[in-house]
Design an enzyme around this catalytic site. Structure first.
Site, mmCIF file in Angstrom:
data_model
loop_
_atom_site.group_PDB
_atom_site.id
_atom_site.type_symbol
_atom_site.label_atom_id
_atom_site.label_comp_id
_atom_site.label_asym_id
_atom_site.label_seq_id
_atom_site.Cartn_x
_atom_site.Cartn_y
_atom_site.Cartn_z
ATOM 1 N N ASP A 95 0.846 -1.187 0.000
ATOM 2 C CA ASP A 95 0.000 0.000 0.000
ATOM 3 C C ASP A 95 0.886 1.242 0.000
ATOM 4 O O ASP A 95 1.642 1.479 0.948
ATOM 5 C CB ASP A 95 -0.880 -0.014 1.256
ATOM 6 C CG ASP A 95 -2.252 0.570 1.007
ATOM 7 O OD1 ASP A 95 -2.322 1.568 0.271
ATOM 8 O OD2 ASP A 95 -3.236 0.035 1.541
ATOM 9 N N ASP A 196 -3.040 4.641 -2.467
ATOM 10 C CA ASP A 196 -4.090 5.220 -1.634
ATOM 11 C C ASP A 196 -4.537 6.568 -2.196
ATOM 12 O O ASP A 196 -3.707 7.370 -2.636
ATOM 13 C CB ASP A 196 -3.537 5.383 -0.210
ATOM 14 C CG ASP A 196 -4.570 5.849 0.778
ATOM 15 O OD1 ASP A 196 -5.586 5.158 0.935
ATOM 16 O OD2 ASP A 196 -4.348 6.902 1.408
ATOM 17 N N GLU A 249 -6.736 3.689 -5.806
ATOM 18 C CA GLU A 249 -7.985 3.972 -5.098
ATOM 19 C C GLU A 249 -8.513 5.298 -5.621
ATOM 20 O O GLU A 249 -7.876 6.333 -5.441
ATOM 21 C CB GLU A 249 -7.750 4.044 -3.591
ATOM 22 C CG GLU A 249 -9.034 4.300 -2.820
ATOM 23 C CD GLU A 249 -8.789 4.645 -1.362
ATOM 24 O OE1 GLU A 249 -9.677 4.349 -0.539
ATOM 25 O OE2 GLU A 249 -7.731 5.220 -1.043
ATOM 26 N N HIS A 323 -10.941 -2.506 4.249
ATOM 27 C CA HIS A 323 -10.701 -2.004 5.602
ATOM 28 C C HIS A 323 -11.434 -0.701 5.904
ATOM 29 O O HIS A 323 -11.454 -0.253 7.048
ATOM 30 C CB HIS A 323 -9.196 -1.787 5.798
ATOM 31 C CG HIS A 323 -8.648 -0.736 4.867
ATOM 32 N ND1 HIS A 323 -8.536 -0.939 3.512
ATOM 33 C CD2 HIS A 323 -8.206 0.519 5.100
ATOM 34 C CE1 HIS A 323 -8.051 0.148 2.941
ATOM 35 N NE2 HIS A 323 -7.839 1.052 3.883
ATOM 36 N N ASP A 324 -12.006 -0.071 4.873
ATOM 37 C CA ASP A 324 -12.702 1.205 5.052
ATOM 38 C C ASP A 324 -14.220 1.066 4.969
ATOM 39 O O ASP A 324 -14.934 2.066 4.960
ATOM 40 C CB ASP A 324 -12.251 2.214 3.982
ATOM 41 C CG ASP A 324 -10.920 2.855 4.317
ATOM 42 O OD1 ASP A 324 -10.558 2.883 5.503
ATOM 43 O OD2 ASP A 324 -10.244 3.327 3.386
#
Length: 550
Positions: A95, A196, A249, A323-324
């Site tokens: 990430d 990200d 993302e 995870h979000d």
């Protein structure tokens, strides 16, 4: 094997497995569970950040991109993990948080100390002549997007948490640093990178107020310069690897921009994450609301992206969980009566579609949201800020907590449930976040008696075996049938029809002639076979394959 045939597993290190009893998952814990990961037959693991961080935003506030945070282990642990994963046939995706750094990063600290070179790494601006903030932009975590830059009288931009300072990508030195970070990990054999909040790096050099009634994010999201930055970054780093797998993302992105980001001839990204389908339970577009999801909106979004990316030559990541996000089973399935069938149907809906599927840890055993009872159970800063904001809006404590319970990011961050013991087999200490329903849902029981894990194994195998799954076209099917999400895929002479019942009632589906004698590739209902008029039980899924000359 190209990324069209790969299946990627997302692993949140903090919550996967704790090897030393401190309550936090770590790299050695992941090493201990490699056999489990191998048995699922995934091709690559995306690791959420385990770099040095003060953890104000669970590792997305990076203080050192080239070292492992001691709470997760050491670089020697990482090297061993990488070696053993390679032996197991599993690649690594790291990430990359390159929109911002932690304010504890050496670069920001040097900027604070007066170093002009590093001050130019960030958006540092004076207040307006009237003393107000440089712009009226809002932080995505609530409140203004500006914070005082030491005692200088100036402010620094933070689109996210206050201790995450945004980079100024207009500065060539910042772009060089970004490539150097990627190249550091490439030298260690890493060829997968998830970027990200990538489509917000294209902020203007001169920042201006958002007009009244206009969201500030529209001023800096998906701007054309993002593609210029991506082309440069690829040429200077991951684009030099033929086997690289990259995903950006892209919050609030468009189909058009996503095609541009991912068309092979543009030499930018392999694929994008987009979130429109996960906003179908947002009331009036607002996350912190409690609203049943809109099936028609969900279906239409999935069809639009599937079909238009196909027509435009773009590629997307396929996912329900990360995870979000709260667990998809709670949002789009029925966890009380049809947990297993819901889990399998949701899996088939994306694994048989056009794109690269992602599995978020615990999804393969049907994990659900935790049963929390108060805000004291939650850790995430976003949830805590949202709760305060909801109370300020006039919501009662009960109503505000019900919204948090439905939408909090911590819902998916609870520890992996390995067994039915007090701490779910995750740790011998006190877990950083509490599991709640491991008695009913855990790996040990699933492997011994369940069917969800095996269903995922079969889906993964089918993608590798059939080109119509990995590379076929995408065409919506049955859009006039309520609660049916269905599509047809075509590659050469192969035609694949996938039917998914998103309801707790039966659905009747008339089949085209060519599928009435088709082969059943996979279904979650024993005895379900193609007929002229098929009846799908609640949360049923079935994939039918036939071959004919075009």
């Amino acid at each position: 094997m190209g990324f069209h045939k790969k299946v990627i597993y997302q692993l949140y290190p903090k919550s996967f497995y704790d090897s030393n009893g401190d309550g936090v998952g770590d790299l050695r814990g992941i090493i201990d569970k490699i056999d489990y990961l191998k048995s699922l037959h995934v091709d690559m693991i995306w690791f959420n950040p385990f770099f040095v961080s003060p953890q104000y935003d669970n590792g997305y506030d990076v203080a050192d991109y080239r070292n492992i945070d001691p709470r997760f282990g050491t670089m020697a642990d990482f090297d061993e993990l990488a070696k053993k994963l390679k032996e197991a046939g599993i690649d690594i995706m790291l990430d990359m948080v390159l929109n911002h750094t932690s304010t504890e990063h050496e670069w920001f600290q040097k900027a604070l100390a007066g170093d002009k070179h590093y001050q130019a790494y960030y958006y540092i601006r004076p207040p307006k002549p009237d003393g107000s903030l440089p712009t009226n932009w809002e932080s995505k975590f609530g409140g203004p997007a500006w914070a005082p830059f030491g005692d200088t009288g100036n402010y620094y931009l933070h689109l996210y948490e206050r201790r995450q300072a945004d980079f100024d990508w207009h500065n060539p030195a910042v772009r060089q640093e970004a490539a150097a970070i990627i190249n550091f990990w490439r030298a260690k054999g890493v060829h997968g990178f998830r970027f990200d909040v990538l489509n917000v790096i294209g902020k203007a050099e001169k920042l201006v107020d958002a007009p009244p009634e206009v969201a500030s994010k529209t001023l800096y999201t998906d701007t054309p310069i993002v593609q210029d930055y991506l082309k440069e970054l690829a040429a200077n780093s991951f684009g030099q690897d033929q086997n690289s797998v990259t995903v950006g993302e892209m919050s609030s992105t468009t189909v058009k921009n996503s095609i541009a980001y991912t068309k092979p001839e543009n030499h930018e990204l392999s694929m994008v994450f987009q979130f429109h389908h996960l906003k179908t339970d947002y009331k009036n577009g607002e996350k912190w609301t409690k609203e049943p999801y809109n099936f028609n909106a969900l279906r239409d979004i999935l069809h639009t992206w599937g079909q238009q990316l196909d027509q435009g030559g773009g590629w997307q990541a396929l996912f329900w969980n990360n995870h979000d996000q709260p667990r998809a089973l709670n949002r789009f399935g029925n966890v009380d009566k049809y947990r297993v069938k819901s889990a399998e149907m949701l899996a088939a809906a994306i694994h048989l579609s056009r794109g690269t599927p992602y599995i978020y840890m615990g999804e393969e055993i049907g994990m659900t949201d935790p049963h929390y009872h108060s805000m004291a159970d939650y850790v995430d800063i976003e949830a805590k800020n949202a709760y305060k904001a909801l109370l300020k809006e006039g919501k009662s404590e009960k109503a505000a907590f019900a919204i948090i319970l439905a939408k909090a990011r911590d819902n998916s961050r609870t520890p992996m449930q390995w067994d039915d013991s007090a701490n779910a087999g995750f740790t011998t200490g006190t877990p950083w976040l509490r599991p709640t329903n491991q008695k009913e849902i855990n790996v040990k029981d699933e492997l011994a008696h369940g069917e969800i894990f095996q269903f995922y194994q079969k889906l993964i195998a089918l993608r590798k075996e059939y080109d119509v799954i990995s590379d076929g076209s995408y065409e919506p099917f049955g859009i006039d049938i309520d609660r049916l999400y269905a599509y047809e895929r075509v590659a050469g002479e192969d035609h694949l029809l996938v039917l998914n019942n998103f309801s707790d009632k039966t659905i009747t589906v008339p089949l085209p002639n060519r599928f009435q004698s088709a082969k059943v590739l996979i279904t979650n209902e024993s005895g379900l076979i193609p007929t002229a008029t098929m009846t799908l039980p609640p949360y049923a899924t079935i994939a039918l394959l036939t071959s004919e000359e075009n």
